[in-house]
Design a protein around this motif. Structure first.
Motif, PDB file in Angstrom:
ATOM      1  N   PRO A   5      -2.828  92.321 -25.105  1.00 22.43           N
ATOM      2  CA  PRO A   5      -1.493  92.271 -24.502  1.00 22.43           C
ATOM      3  C   PRO A   5      -0.414  92.720 -25.474  1.00 22.43           C
ATOM      4  N   SER A   6       0.613  93.293 -24.900  1.00 23.05           N
ATOM      5  CA  SER A   6       1.749  93.753 -25.675  1.00 23.05           C
ATOM      6  C   SER A   6       3.005  93.491 -24.857  1.00 23.05           C
ATOM      7  N   VAL A   7       4.022  92.932 -25.487  1.00 25.51           N
ATOM      8  CA  VAL A   7       5.297  92.692 -24.812  1.00 25.51           C
ATOM      9  C   VAL A   7       6.040  94.023 -24.725  1.00 25.51           C
ATOM     10  N   VAL A   8       6.450  94.385 -23.501  1.00 17.29           N
ATOM     11  CA  VAL A   8       7.190  95.642 -23.314  1.00 17.29           C
ATOM     12  C   VAL A   8       8.639  95.407 -22.915  1.00 17.29           C
ATOM     13  N   VAL A  60       7.611  89.500 -29.584  1.00 22.49           N
ATOM     14  CA  VAL A  60       8.987  89.074 -29.813  1.00 22.49           C
ATOM     15  C   VAL A  60       9.127  88.699 -31.283  1.00 22.49           C
ATOM     16  N   SER A  61      10.143  89.264 -31.933  1.00 20.02           N
ATOM     17  CA  SER A  61      10.377  89.027 -33.360  1.00 20.02           C
ATOM     18  C   SER A  61      11.851  88.708 -33.597  1.00 20.02           C
ATOM     19  N   ALA A  66      10.156  86.080 -38.338  1.00 25.17           N
ATOM     20  CA  ALA A  66       9.436  85.177 -37.444  1.00 25.17           C
ATOM     21  C   ALA A  66       8.975  85.931 -36.206  1.00 25.17           C
ATOM     22  N   ASP A  67       7.779  85.608 -35.752  1.00 26.85           N
ATOM     23  CA  ASP A  67       7.280  86.151 -34.495  1.00 26.85           C
ATOM     24  C   ASP A  67       6.170  85.257 -33.962  1.00 26.85           C
ATOM     25  N   ILE A  68       5.809  85.495 -32.724  1.00 29.91           N
ATOM     26  CA  ILE A  68       4.713  84.772 -32.086  1.00 29.91           C
ATOM     27  C   ILE A  68       3.706  85.833 -31.648  1.00 29.91           C
ATOM     28  N   ALA A  69       2.422  85.601 -31.904  1.00 27.35           N
ATOM     29  CA  ALA A  69       1.393  86.571 -31.544  1.00 27.35           C
ATOM     30  C   ALA A  69       1.466  86.894 -30.053  1.00 27.35           C
ATOM     31  N   GLU A  75      -1.163  84.249 -23.135  1.00 31.24           N
ATOM     32  CA  GLU A  75      -1.913  83.076 -22.678  1.00 31.24           C
ATOM     33  C   GLU A  75      -0.982  82.050 -22.028  1.00 31.24           C
ATOM     34  N   VAL A  76       0.149  81.787 -22.646  1.00 31.47           N
ATOM     35  CA  VAL A  76       1.109  80.831 -22.091  1.00 31.47           C
ATOM     36  C   VAL A  76       1.679  81.359 -20.775  1.00 31.47           C
ATOM     37  N   ALA A  77       2.037  82.637 -20.735  1.00 28.33           N
ATOM     38  CA  ALA A  77       2.613  83.219 -19.511  1.00 28.33           C
ATOM     39  C   ALA A  77       1.632  83.174 -18.352  1.00 28.33           C
TER      40      ALA A  77
END
Length: 95
Positions: A5-8, A60-61, A66-69, A75-77
């Motif tokens: 997954p990648s945040v777009v 997200v950075s 700081a960032d979250i994998a 997984e949370v979403a």
């Protein structure tokens, strides 16, 4: 996990929540307070600093590094989306 997954897209939704869109079209609004522990995340507890997030490397950075994998965010979403789906009663046609 074979899918990476990648945040777009990321949009602030108030407080410490961000609405994320992933590269497979999955979307979810996540409350980031659960990760605001430890020295690297301390600045994020200030609302103005938290809102300075940006997308970098598919996640997200923040300016302090700081960032979250992205796998964790995905997984949370998807977990929240599944739980929201199961909480809604099924729609039945009336005839």
């Amino acid at each position: 996990m074979s899918f990476l997954p990648s945040v777009v897209r990321a949009e602030h939704r108030g407080g410490f929540t961000i609405h994320l869109t992933f590269n497979d079209g999955t979307e979810g609004t996540i409350d980031f307070r659960q990760w605001l522990e430890g020295p690297i995340f301390e600045p994020l507890k200030e609302s103005a600093y938290f809102r300075r997030f940006f997308i970098d490397g598919g996640t997200v950075s923040w300016p302090n590094g700081a960032d979250i994998a992205p796998e964790t965010l995905y997984e949370v979403a998807t977990r929240e989306r599944r739980s929201n789906t199961t909480l809604q009663p099924p729609i039945r046609a009336r005839g």
